[in-house]
Scaffold this motif. Sequence first.
Motif, PDB file in Angstrom:
ATOM      1  N   SER A   1       1.104  -1.409  -0.025  1.00  0.00           N
ATOM      2  CA  SER A   1      -0.080   0.207   0.012  1.00  0.00           C
ATOM      3  C   SER A   1       0.924   1.122   0.072  1.00  0.00           C
ATOM      4  CB  SER A   1      -0.766   0.027   1.455  1.00  0.00           C
ATOM      5  OG  SER A   1      -1.509   1.359   1.185  1.00  0.00           O
ATOM      6  N   VAL A   2       0.654   2.425  -0.658  1.00  0.00           N
ATOM      7  CA  VAL A   2       1.371   3.675  -0.732  1.00  0.00           C
ATOM      8  C   VAL A   2       0.965   4.334   0.458  1.00  0.00           C
ATOM      9  CG1 VAL A   2      -0.861   5.067  -1.692  1.00  0.00           C
ATOM     10  CG2 VAL A   2       1.646   5.598  -2.219  1.00  0.00           C
ATOM     11  N   SER A   3       0.219   3.927   1.291  1.00  0.00           N
ATOM     12  CA  SER A   3      -0.076   4.438   2.507  1.00  0.00           C
ATOM     13  C   SER A   3       1.299   4.371   3.510  1.00  0.00           C
ATOM     14  CB  SER A   3      -1.285   4.156   3.260  1.00  0.00           C
ATOM     15  OG  SER A   3      -1.338   2.681   3.415  1.00  0.00           O
ATOM     16  N   ARG A   4       1.964   3.057   3.073  1.00  0.00           N
ATOM     17  CA  ARG A   4       3.030   2.794   3.887  1.00  0.00           C
ATOM     18  C   ARG A   4       4.227   3.517   3.860  1.00  0.00           C
ATOM     19  NH1 ARG A   4       4.628  -3.376   5.768  1.00  0.00           N
ATOM     20  NH2 ARG A   4       6.366  -3.043   6.847  1.00  0.00           N
ATOM     21  N   LEU A   5       4.583   4.080   2.411  1.00  0.00           N
ATOM     22  CA  LEU A   5       5.372   4.962   2.235  1.00  0.00           C
ATOM     23  C   LEU A   5       4.956   6.393   2.663  1.00  0.00           C
ATOM     24  CD1 LEU A   5       7.860   6.183   0.459  1.00  0.00           C
ATOM     25  CD2 LEU A   5       6.163   6.200  -1.397  1.00  0.00           C
ATOM     26  N   GLU A   6       3.801   6.555   2.676  1.00  0.00           N
ATOM     27  CA  GLU A   6       3.584   8.007   3.186  1.00  0.00           C
ATOM     28  C   GLU A   6       3.440   8.060   4.822  1.00  0.00           C
ATOM     29  OE1 GLU A   6      -0.500   7.857   1.943  1.00  0.00           O
ATOM     30  OE2 GLU A   6      -0.285   8.759  -0.187  1.00  0.00           O
ATOM     31  N   TYR A   7       3.422   6.790   5.504  1.00  0.00           N
ATOM     32  CA  TYR A   7       3.766   6.841   7.115  1.00  0.00           C
ATOM     33  C   TYR A   7       5.440   7.245   7.214  1.00  0.00           C
ATOM     34  CZ  TYR A   7       5.240   4.240  11.226  1.00  0.00           C
ATOM     35  OH  TYR A   7       5.805   4.175  12.236  1.00  0.00           O
ATOM     36  N   HIS A   8       6.125   6.671   6.310  1.00  0.00           N
ATOM     37  CA  HIS A   8       7.557   7.155   6.686  1.00  0.00           C
ATOM     38  C   HIS A   8       7.920   8.408   6.231  1.00  0.00           C
ATOM     39  CE1 HIS A   8       8.922   2.660   7.735  1.00  0.00           C
ATOM     40  NE2 HIS A   8       7.982   2.384   6.683  1.00  0.00           N
ATOM     41  N   VAL A   9       7.163   8.888   5.335  1.00  0.00           N
ATOM     42  CA  VAL A   9       7.437  10.274   5.147  1.00  0.00           C
ATOM     43  C   VAL A   9       6.987  11.159   6.184  1.00  0.00           C
ATOM     44  CG1 VAL A   9       6.622  12.242   3.619  1.00  0.00           C
ATOM     45  CG2 VAL A   9       7.154   9.885   2.664  1.00  0.00           C
ATOM     46  N   ARG A  10       5.615  10.731   6.900  1.00  0.00           N
ATOM     47  CA  ARG A  10       5.286  11.592   8.137  1.00  0.00           C
ATOM     48  C   ARG A  10       6.213  11.373   9.082  1.00  0.00           C
ATOM     49  NH1 ARG A  10       0.313   9.192   6.408  1.00  0.00           N
ATOM     50  NH2 ARG A  10       0.483   7.543   7.942  1.00  0.00           N
ATOM     51  N   GLU A  11       6.612  10.176   9.355  1.00  0.00           N
ATOM     52  CA  GLU A  11       7.665  10.018  10.459  1.00  0.00           C
ATOM     53  C   GLU A  11       8.817  10.838  10.525  1.00  0.00           C
ATOM     54  OE1 GLU A  11       7.664   7.525  13.334  1.00  0.00           O
ATOM     55  OE2 GLU A  11       5.769   8.379  12.954  1.00  0.00           O
ATOM     56  N   GLU A  12       9.440  11.026   9.016  1.00  0.00           N
ATOM     57  CA  GLU A  12      10.557  11.867   8.963  1.00  0.00           C
ATOM     58  C   GLU A  12      10.238  13.358   9.058  1.00  0.00           C
ATOM     59  OE1 GLU A  12      14.412  13.099   7.410  1.00  0.00           O
ATOM     60  OE2 GLU A  12      13.481  11.319   8.186  1.00  0.00           O
ATOM     61  N   LEU A  13       8.913  13.732   8.748  1.00  0.00           N
ATOM     62  CA  LEU A  13       8.744  15.099   8.920  1.00  0.00           C
ATOM     63  C   LEU A  13       8.325  15.263  10.375  1.00  0.00           C
ATOM     64  CD1 LEU A  13       5.991  15.743   5.771  1.00  0.00           C
ATOM     65  CD2 LEU A  13       8.552  16.626   5.934  1.00  0.00           C
ATOM     66  N   ASN A  14       8.077  14.387  10.981  1.00  0.00           N
ATOM     67  CA  ASN A  14       7.553  14.553  12.682  1.00  0.00           C
ATOM     68  C   ASN A  14       8.934  14.899  13.209  1.00  0.00           C
ATOM     69  OD1 ASN A  14       4.959  14.479  12.557  1.00  0.00           O
ATOM     70  ND2 ASN A  14       5.028  12.096  12.970  1.00  0.00           N
ATOM     71  N   LYS A  15      10.047  14.549  12.777  1.00  0.00           N
ATOM     72  CA  LYS A  15      11.420  14.725  13.461  1.00  0.00           C
ATOM     73  C   LYS A  15      12.122  15.754  12.831  1.00  0.00           C
ATOM     74  CE  LYS A  15      12.115   9.611  13.800  1.00  0.00           C
ATOM     75  NZ  LYS A  15      12.998   8.491  13.189  1.00  0.00           N
ATOM     76  N   THR A  16      11.853  16.306  11.606  1.00  0.00           N
ATOM     77  CA  THR A  16      12.608  17.414  10.892  1.00  0.00           C
ATOM     78  C   THR A  16      11.788  18.650  10.763  1.00  0.00           C
ATOM     79  OG1 THR A  16      11.937  16.641   8.775  1.00  0.00           O
ATOM     80  CG2 THR A  16      13.868  15.697   9.955  1.00  0.00           C
ATOM     81  N   ALA A  17      10.683  18.458  10.784  1.00  0.00           N
ATOM     82  CA  ALA A  17       9.993  19.960  10.378  1.00  0.00           C
ATOM     83  C   ALA A  17       9.874  20.720  11.458  1.00  0.00           C
ATOM     84  CB  ALA A  17       8.444  19.542   9.964  1.00  0.00           C
ATOM     85  N   PRO A  18      10.125  22.021  11.273  1.00  0.00           N
ATOM     86  CA  PRO A  18       9.963  23.025  12.314  1.00  0.00           C
ATOM     87  C   PRO A  18       8.539  23.332  12.865  1.00  0.00           C
ATOM     88  CG  PRO A  18      10.410  23.943  10.196  1.00  0.00           C
ATOM     89  CD  PRO A  18      10.522  22.712   9.802  1.00  0.00           C
ATOM     90  N   ARG A  19       8.293  23.589  14.101  1.00  0.00           N
ATOM     91  CA  ARG A  19       7.130  23.816  14.584  1.00  0.00           C
ATOM     92  C   ARG A  19       7.195  25.126  15.297  1.00  0.00           C
ATOM     93  NH1 ARG A  19       7.174  18.391  14.102  1.00  0.00           N
ATOM     94  NH2 ARG A  19       5.186  17.358  13.636  1.00  0.00           N
ATOM     95  N   THR A  20       6.200  25.877  15.132  1.00  0.00           N
ATOM     96  CA  THR A  20       6.054  27.191  15.903  1.00  0.00           C
ATOM     97  C   THR A  20       4.681  27.310  16.601  1.00  0.00           C
ATOM     98  OG1 THR A  20       7.740  28.098  14.354  1.00  0.00           O
ATOM     99  CG2 THR A  20       6.145  29.544  16.086  1.00  0.00           C
ATOM    100  N   MET A  21       4.629  27.571  17.790  1.00  0.00           N
ATOM    101  CA  MET A  21       3.213  27.710  18.568  1.00  0.00           C
ATOM    102  C   MET A  21       2.929  29.123  18.893  1.00  0.00           C
ATOM    103  SD  MET A  21       1.691  25.590  21.838  1.00  0.00           S
ATOM    104  CE  MET A  21       2.886  26.295  22.808  1.00  0.00           C
ATOM    105  N   VAL A  22       1.896  29.610  18.725  1.00  0.00           N
ATOM    106  CA  VAL A  22       1.667  31.047  19.013  1.00  0.00           C
ATOM    107  C   VAL A  22       0.159  31.264  19.589  1.00  0.00           C
ATOM    108  CG1 VAL A  22       0.523  31.267  16.679  1.00  0.00           C
ATOM    109  CG2 VAL A  22       1.618  33.489  17.718  1.00  0.00           C
ATOM    110  N   VAL A  23       0.188  32.004  20.337  1.00  0.00           N
ATOM    111  CA  VAL A  23      -1.161  32.632  21.126  1.00  0.00           C
ATOM    112  C   VAL A  23      -1.784  33.799  20.404  1.00  0.00           C
ATOM    113  CG1 VAL A  23      -2.446  33.163  22.870  1.00  0.00           C
ATOM    114  CG2 VAL A  23      -0.480  31.372  23.095  1.00  0.00           C
TER     115      VAL A  23
END
Length: 309
Positions: free
Chosen positions: A282-304
């Motif tokens: 399933s292509v969703s398996r590839l997408e899972y690994h992409v999300r896992e990578e982004l969870n580790k590397t994507a910058p996150r900013t929280m704002v009020v």
Amino acid sequence: MQYRYDDTNPDAEKKEYIDHIEEIVQWMGWKPFKITYTSDYFQELYELAVELITRGCAYVDHQTPDEIKEYREKKLNSPWRDRPISESLKLFEDMRCGLIEEGKATLRMKQDMQSDNFNMYDLIAYRIKFTPHPHAGDKWCIYPSYDYAHCIVDSLENVTHSLCTLEFETRRASYYWLLHALGIYQPYVWEYSRLNVSNTVMSKRKLNRLVTEKWVDGWDDPRLMTLAGLRRRGMTSTAINSFVRGIGITRSARVKLCCSLIVPHPQQEEQYHKPCDGTLISVSRLEYHVREELNKTAPRTMVVLHPLK
């Protein structure tokens, strides 16, 4: 890791393909310790073909492609199969010197026309092509076939394990027959299942048609499951490598579409873990690994937006 270009067909080889393969392998994070070309061994391959004729294991044939096909279907020997060794040696030399027209002669291995394996029906070892080679130049007008060159170069390069996909399993008999006939080192051959991913095509033949007929915008079209297409889509090499490692290697022709992923809601867990029969990953398996990578590397900013005073 070593990789070799099986550049036996001068009509199909292009420098742009070679450059792209090296560039995309580097992008994936892999660095081969050695890069070779089958064309580097053209002289050795020619000399071994002469040896094969001398041993009575090959002959020069004049059948057309249609005649070869008909005789193979009927399991009939070529009319020229039992010609004298000296005659085949002379004709093969004429082929090398360009004295025979293209399509008028081939060198065929004398295998087993009565075998149940159609890949033992006197496969072609050499054919005439008056086409310059992008790597070897215009030195040769006869070129070895993949079936002839692949196993011999494996042996010459002291390859320990020759790995290929399952559709090549029937060629194993021919692989070992040729090495045994020449009396040279025999690597170990092992086949594994092809990777197929849902919602796309992975066949090189089908992908080539999509590209050449302009259905897509080149080999790096983001709709394609090529490495270049995935890169253009924004996927990282780390995620792709993780996806491949997670799948592993199998000889099974039937792979289940079970993903066993971490799901966003507990209620959905059952449907994610429930296996179903199929031949695809399933292509969703590839997408899972992409999300896992982004969870580790994507910058996150929280704002009020509207803080309480």
